[in-house]
Write an enzyme that holds these catalytic residues in place. Structure first.
Site, PDB file in Angstrom:
ATOM      1  N   GLY A  14       0.809  -1.202   0.000  1.00  0.00           N
ATOM      2  CA  GLY A  14       0.000   0.000   0.000  1.00  0.00           C
ATOM      3  C   GLY A  14       0.847   1.258   0.000  1.00  0.00           C
ATOM      4  O   GLY A  14       1.901   1.337  -0.638  1.00  0.00           O
ATOM      5  N   SER A  15       0.390   2.253   0.755  1.00  0.00           N
ATOM      6  CA  SER A  15       1.010   3.577   0.681  1.00  0.00           C
ATOM      7  C   SER A  15       2.414   3.645   1.278  1.00  0.00           C
ATOM      8  O   SER A  15       3.118   4.629   1.045  1.00  0.00           O
ATOM      9  CB  SER A  15       0.113   4.603   1.368  1.00  0.00           C
ATOM     10  OG  SER A  15      -1.080   4.788   0.625  1.00  0.00           O
ATOM     11  N   THR A  16       2.835   2.644   2.035  1.00  0.00           N
ATOM     12  CA  THR A  16       4.224   2.669   2.494  1.00  0.00           C
ATOM     13  C   THR A  16       5.186   2.574   1.316  1.00  0.00           C
ATOM     14  O   THR A  16       6.320   3.041   1.398  1.00  0.00           O
ATOM     15  CB  THR A  16       4.514   1.530   3.494  1.00  0.00           C
ATOM     16  OG1 THR A  16       4.232   0.262   2.877  1.00  0.00           O
ATOM     17  CG2 THR A  16       3.683   1.683   4.760  1.00  0.00           C
ATOM     18  N   PHE A  17       4.716   1.997   0.198  1.00  0.00           N
ATOM     19  CA  PHE A  17       5.564   1.884  -0.987  1.00  0.00           C
ATOM     20  C   PHE A  17       5.766   3.233  -1.669  1.00  0.00           C
ATOM     21  O   PHE A  17       6.645   3.373  -2.512  1.00  0.00           O
ATOM     22  CB  PHE A  17       4.971   0.878  -1.973  1.00  0.00           C
ATOM     23  CG  PHE A  17       5.912   0.478  -3.080  1.00  0.00           C
ATOM     24  CD1 PHE A  17       6.928  -0.441  -2.842  1.00  0.00           C
ATOM     25  CD2 PHE A  17       5.802   1.030  -4.346  1.00  0.00           C
ATOM     26  CE1 PHE A  17       7.811  -0.806  -3.853  1.00  0.00           C
ATOM     27  CE2 PHE A  17       6.680   0.669  -5.361  1.00  0.00           C
ATOM     28  CZ  PHE A  17       7.691  -0.246  -5.111  1.00  0.00           C
ATOM     29  N   LYS A  18       4.971   4.227  -1.294  1.00  0.00           N
ATOM     30  CA  LYS A  18       5.152   5.570  -1.855  1.00  0.00           C
ATOM     31  C   LYS A  18       6.541   6.119  -1.546  1.00  0.00           C
ATOM     32  O   LYS A  18       7.028   7.004  -2.253  1.00  0.00           O
ATOM     33  CB  LYS A  18       4.068   6.503  -1.330  1.00  0.00           C
ATOM     34  CG  LYS A  18       2.680   6.175  -1.882  1.00  0.00           C
ATOM     35  CD  LYS A  18       1.580   6.977  -1.213  1.00  0.00           C
ATOM     36  CE  LYS A  18       0.218   6.580  -1.773  1.00  0.00           C
ATOM     37  NZ  LYS A  18      -0.906   7.243  -1.070  1.00  0.00           N
TER      38      LYS A  18
END
Length: 486
Positions: free
Chosen positions: A219-223
């Protein structure tokens, strides 16, 4: 010599030669295979009849061999079973897991590094004794991680990993649900088999070490990876660089809702916003567009510099690779920008991403075994090893700045620690399955300069809770960081 005697002599010589060849084959070439056969009762009895070395956290054994009054002489025991089981694994007849398996040669005394001590014991007619394995785990951080994850209640499935950024030492590794390895180390083999069958058939998979054996959409941790790739491309500089924004974005080559990226109601400006704001508000539209700008090859290259698509954990068995897919089309690349499509990561991998950012862009090889000790406590210490440079120092500084802003003024505020500059990033990843709750993620580090700890929290299931990475994972990460920074 007459002919009959000569024939008998030649026949006897051939028999002796055959015996010598057979003995040589069994003792030299086939020895390992024979030793590893589970039905070899002699090897089993020898393993239980010798004192296996301890697994230590600090000076405290978390696995040790206790003398018992039965034919095996020693029983493997685990004083804090549920807290450390995913790391220690278990040792029983015919099988071992976790550190018990990965460091079996040391613990059994068969490791070449323990040769001199073993030879002295042999010459002194002392009973054989295995070497000890000292782990890198910090007991306070391990307990904080375990207690925080357990507090989410019955049925929780998840993991917490904490790293020391500048060395790669694993300071905490927790996986829930867990199990009691004492039940599998028992000499009551019928009871052991029944326990193993029950644990193995349990749909919640308590025997799984989710820290290294479960990979999910990050999810957004991969941003953080997407932002790193965009900054490394040279097109953007600094925390206040102007990046694409907007309340929605239609992925290229798509139409309708299936290809529409939104921000779940978070304010993400119009055409352009700052990178700081995009990270603080976790804007999907921004990172989808950045990923498309960087391109499939650029995103793949950046992910692999952080450790995706590779093996790196050498002292604990069972690591599955985190995955960034190859040969993506533009809409697929856009989805990877916010950690969806076929991007998959383990908690250890996401802890490595946060640790690399905290460590000025350098990825250190993670490790659990700090020292190997002989029975007389002669120690051989593991040296930290640089795995790769994922990003430049300048990019790392920018990412640290925006991650600190995300804790101070954005979605990661649950990890804030008074008087400490904490960097963090939330993640709520859709499963791609209808009517199923998302996965919750949280990654962080502290302090901003010269970080002592980086943490990843993954929540796979949390019955009774609305899963959100910040609300559930943030307090756990905070507790772990406080345990290290105390």
């Amino acid at each position: 010599m007459n002919k009959p005697i000569r024939n008998v002599s030649i026949f006897c010589l051939l028999l002796f030669l055959a015996l010598m060849l057979n003995a040589t084959y069994l003792q030299v070439f086939a020895a390992n295979d024979l030793n590893e056969r589970p039905e070899n009762a002699r090897v089993l009895n020898a393993a239980y009849s010798s004192e296996r070395g301890a697994i230590l956290v600090g000076r405290t054994p978390i696995a040790e061999s206790e003398p018992v009054d039965d034919k095996y002489n020693y029983l493997r025991t685990y004083p804090s079973p549920f807290l450390y089981a995913p790391v220690t694994g278990y040792f029983t007849n015919g099988s071992a897991t976790g550190i018990e398996a990965a460091q079996n040669q040391v613990l059994s005394g068969d490791d070449p590094r323990l040769f001199i001590g073993s030879l002295i014991d042999l010459l002194s007619n002392k009973p054989p004794k295995g070497g000890n394995v000292q782990l890198t785990l910090d007991p306070a951080a391990q307990k904080a991680a375990f207690d925080g994850l357990s507090a989410l209640g019955d049925g929780v499935q998840g993991s917490v990993v904490a790293l020391e950024p500048n060395t790669g030492k694993i300071l905490a590794m927790v996986s829930l649900p867990t199990f009691d390895p004492n039940k599998l180390a028992t000499h009551d083999f019928a009871a052991r088999d029944a326990t193993y069958a029950r644990l193995n058939d349990d749909p919640s998979q308590p025997l799984l070490n989710r820290a290294i054996q479960t990979r999910l959409f990050p999810g957004s941790t991969f941003k953080l990876v997407t932002a790193a790739a965009a900054l490394e491309s040279g097109k953007y500089q600094g925390a206040d660089a102007r990046v694409p924004g907007g309340s929605s974005f239609q992925l290229p080559q798509t139409s309708g809702e299936s290809g529409l990226v939104t921000n779940e109601g978070r304010p993400c400006g119009t055409s352009e916003i700052t990178l700081r704001m995009a990270m603080e508000q976790s804007c999907n539209t921004t990172f989808a567009q950045l990923a498309i700008e960087v391109g499939a090859e650029g995103m793949l290259s950046q992910a692999e510099k952080f450790g995706f698509n590779s093996d790196y954990l050498e002292d604990l068995n069972g690591q599955v690779r985190s995955v960034f897919p190859e040969e993506l089309n533009p809409p697929q690349v856009g989805q990877t920008g916010f950690g969806q499509f076929d991007v998959q990561a383990t908690p250890l991998q996401m802890a490595m991403v946060a640790a690399a950012i905290a460590n000025d862009g350098v990825v250190m090889r993670p490790y659990l075994v700090d020292e190997v000790q002989s029975a007389d406590y002669d120690a051989q210490t593991t040296d930290p090893e640089e795995l790769s440079r994922a990003i430049s120092s300048e990019t790392a500084r920018t990412l640290r700045e925006v991650m600190v802003s995300t804790v101070d003024d954005g979605t990661a505020s649950a990890a804030a620690i008074p008087n400490v500059s904490v960097g963090g990033k939330t993640g709520t990843a859709q499963r791609g399955v209808a009517n199923k709750p998302p996965y919750g993620w949280f990654v962080s580090f502290a302090p901003q300069d010269d970080a002592k700890v980086a943490v990843a929290v993954m929540i796979q299931e949390a019955p009774g809770h609305e899963i959100a990475g910040g609300a559930l994972g943030g307090p756990i990460a905070k507790a772990v960081m406080e345990a290290i920074l105390k």
